[in-house]
Design a protein around this motif. Structure first.
Motif, PDB file in Angstrom:
ATOM      1  N   ASN A   4       3.730  24.237   3.821  1.00 40.17           N
ATOM      2  CA  ASN A   4       2.597  24.502   2.944  1.00 40.17           C
ATOM      3  C   ASN A   4       1.712  23.258   2.914  1.00 40.17           C
ATOM      4  O   ASN A   4       1.525  22.631   1.875  1.00 40.17           O
ATOM      5  CB  ASN A   4       3.097  24.851   1.532  1.00 40.17           C
ATOM      6  CG  ASN A   4       2.043  25.560   0.688  1.00 40.17           C
ATOM      7  OD1 ASN A   4       0.886  25.693   1.105  1.00 40.17           O
ATOM      8  ND2 ASN A   4       2.421  26.002  -0.491  1.00 40.17           N
ATOM      9  N   TRP A   7      -1.456  22.837   0.397  1.00 36.91           N
ATOM     10  CA  TRP A   7      -1.076  22.547  -0.983  1.00 36.91           C
ATOM     11  C   TRP A   7      -0.587  21.112  -1.106  1.00 36.91           C
ATOM     12  O   TRP A   7      -0.935  20.399  -2.055  1.00 36.91           O
ATOM     13  CB  TRP A   7      -0.014  23.516  -1.480  1.00 36.91           C
ATOM     14  CG  TRP A   7       0.460  23.168  -2.872  1.00 36.91           C
ATOM     15  CD1 TRP A   7       1.628  22.576  -3.226  1.00 36.91           C
ATOM     16  CD2 TRP A   7      -0.277  23.380  -4.088  1.00 36.91           C
ATOM     17  NE1 TRP A   7       1.678  22.388  -4.584  1.00 36.91           N
ATOM     18  CE2 TRP A   7       0.530  22.873  -5.136  1.00 36.91           C
ATOM     19  CE3 TRP A   7      -1.516  23.932  -4.381  1.00 36.91           C
ATOM     20  CZ2 TRP A   7       0.126  22.909  -6.471  1.00 36.91           C
ATOM     21  CZ3 TRP A   7      -1.927  23.968  -5.709  1.00 36.91           C
ATOM     22  CH2 TRP A   7      -1.123  23.467  -6.729  1.00 36.91           C
ATOM     23  N   ALA A   8       0.221  20.656  -0.147  1.00 41.15           N
ATOM     24  CA  ALA A   8       0.724  19.286  -0.190  1.00 41.15           C
ATOM     25  C   ALA A   8      -0.415  18.276  -0.138  1.00 41.15           C
ATOM     26  O   ALA A   8      -0.356  17.217  -0.770  1.00 41.15           O
ATOM     27  CB  ALA A   8       1.698  19.047   0.959  1.00 41.15           C
ATOM     28  N   SER A  11      -2.661  18.750  -3.596  1.00 37.92           N
ATOM     29  CA  SER A  11      -1.954  18.315  -4.797  1.00 37.92           C
ATOM     30  C   SER A  11      -1.462  16.881  -4.670  1.00 37.92           C
ATOM     31  O   SER A  11      -0.793  16.365  -5.571  1.00 37.92           O
ATOM     32  CB  SER A  11      -0.764  19.243  -5.085  1.00 37.92           C
ATOM     33  OG  SER A  11       0.186  19.200  -4.019  1.00 37.92           O
ATOM     34  N   ASP A  23      -1.508  26.558 -10.415  1.00 40.36           N
ATOM     35  CA  ASP A  23      -0.782  26.422  -9.152  1.00 40.36           C
ATOM     36  C   ASP A  23      -1.610  26.847  -7.952  1.00 40.36           C
ATOM     37  O   ASP A  23      -1.075  27.317  -6.939  1.00 40.36           O
ATOM     38  CB  ASP A  23       0.513  27.247  -9.203  1.00 40.36           C
ATOM     39  CG  ASP A  23       1.577  26.583 -10.062  1.00 40.36           C
ATOM     40  OD1 ASP A  23       1.573  25.341 -10.171  1.00 40.36           O
ATOM     41  OD2 ASP A  23       2.415  27.304 -10.624  1.00 40.36           O
ATOM     42  N   VAL A  37      -1.887  27.819  -2.518  1.00 46.02           N
ATOM     43  CA  VAL A  37      -1.139  28.036  -3.756  1.00 46.02           C
ATOM     44  C   VAL A  37       0.198  27.322  -3.600  1.00 46.02           C
ATOM     45  O   VAL A  37       0.695  27.129  -2.488  1.00 46.02           O
ATOM     46  CB  VAL A  37      -0.913  29.533  -4.057  1.00 46.02           C
ATOM     47  CG1 VAL A  37      -2.228  30.209  -4.401  1.00 46.02           C
ATOM     48  CG2 VAL A  37      -0.240  30.239  -2.887  1.00 46.02           C
ATOM     49  N   ALA A  38       0.776  26.917  -4.731  1.00 48.56           N
ATOM     50  CA  ALA A  38       2.018  26.156  -4.682  1.00 48.56           C
ATOM     51  C   ALA A  38       3.149  26.964  -4.057  1.00 48.56           C
ATOM     52  O   ALA A  38       3.989  26.424  -3.337  1.00 48.56           O
ATOM     53  CB  ALA A  38       2.404  25.698  -6.085  1.00 48.56           C
ATOM     54  N   ASP A  39       3.174  28.268  -4.339  1.00 46.75           N
ATOM     55  CA  ASP A  39       4.202  29.163  -3.807  1.00 46.75           C
ATOM     56  C   ASP A  39       3.518  30.444  -3.369  1.00 46.75           C
ATOM     57  O   ASP A  39       3.012  31.198  -4.205  1.00 46.75           O
ATOM     58  CB  ASP A  39       5.253  29.443  -4.883  1.00 46.75           C
ATOM     59  CG  ASP A  39       6.378  30.354  -4.404  1.00 46.75           C
ATOM     60  OD1 ASP A  39       6.269  30.907  -3.281  1.00 46.75           O
ATOM     61  OD2 ASP A  39       7.349  30.528  -5.150  1.00 46.75           O
ATOM     62  N   ALA A  45       0.504  32.350  -9.124  1.00 46.77           N
ATOM     63  CA  ALA A  45      -0.292  31.355  -8.407  1.00 46.77           C
ATOM     64  C   ALA A  45      -1.541  32.005  -7.813  1.00 46.77           C
ATOM     65  O   ALA A  45      -2.621  31.396  -7.800  1.00 46.77           O
ATOM     66  CB  ALA A  45       0.543  30.695  -7.316  1.00 46.77           C
TER      67      ALA A  45
END
Length: 218
Positions: A4, A7-8, A11, A23, A37-39, A45
């Motif tokens: 991901n 997102w990394a 964030s 998220d 999205v985080a997940d 999210a």
């Protein structure tokens, strides 16, 4: 993080380029079209994402949106990581900055490397090769996450392909990434077998099967 990466990045090291809600996050539109999205499996999210945009461009190993979103387009791809590789600086590669954006966008139009905005150069170090003053090839850094930096926008003017310019610039960008202690990775469409073989020869290995997909709220 490589599963991901957007997102990394948003964030983490590139949070300064993010528009975020809970998220979910996206790059500022003139920087990059990517969202995250985080997940990917968490409907909440995606609800957060809906507060940011009604159209989203994401990448990941597998993306199945929840009810309320529909897929518009999906392109299979691969992610490749440069574990144990060594970069090679290039004396002909010159740094590209905001003042070079008009030429960069002109090259992007000719070479079609993928999404590239007028502020994408702010994400990292971009290098170019010129011929008689004209920008004919470039590569640079896009997603930056803890310990990793993506090599992106590797492209060559169609009139100058077949001379190894993309390979040289990929290795030059990778050299700078390695020098500061990160590892390089990159993305390529699954159908571009020639590029995949080239990157394998340069020391990259396939790490994940991914998809580049666009979605919209319904």
């Amino acid at each position: 993080m490589l599963e991901n990466p957007v997102w990394a990045a948003l964030s983490g090291p590139q949070a300064c380029f993010a528009e975020a809600s809970g998220d979910a996050a996206r790059y500022q539109p003139d920087v990059s079209p990517f969202c995250a999205v985080a997940d990917l499996g968490d409907p909440a999210a995606w609800t957060d994402l809906a507060t940011l945009t009604d159209r989203a461009f994401l990448t990941g190993p597998s993306i199945r949106p929840p009810a309320g979103w529909e897929q518009v387009r999906a392109v299979p791809g691969v992610q490749m990581a440069g574990h144990g590789m060594t970069g090679v600086p290039d004396d002909e590669a010159v740094p590209l900055t905001e003042t070079d954006v008009p030429e960069i966008l002109d090259l992007v139009e000719r070479a079609q490397p993928g999404p590239f905005g007028k502020r994408t150069v702010e994400l990292g170090r971009y290098l170019g090769i010129r011929h008689e003053g004209r920008l004919i090839a470039m590569a640079g850094e896009r997603f930056r996450l803890p310990g990793w930096t993506e090599v992106s926008a590797v492209c060559t003017d169609p009139a100058f392909r077949g001379r190894g310019l993309g390979a040289r610039l990929t290795m030059a960008v990778a050299a700078a990434i390695l020098e500061r202690g990160d590892l390089p990775f990159l993305h390529v469409t699954a159908e571009n077998l020639g590029a995949i073989r080239l990157y394998e020869r340069l020391g990259f290995q396939v790490s994940h099967q991914v998809v580049f997909a666009s979605f919209r709220l319904v």
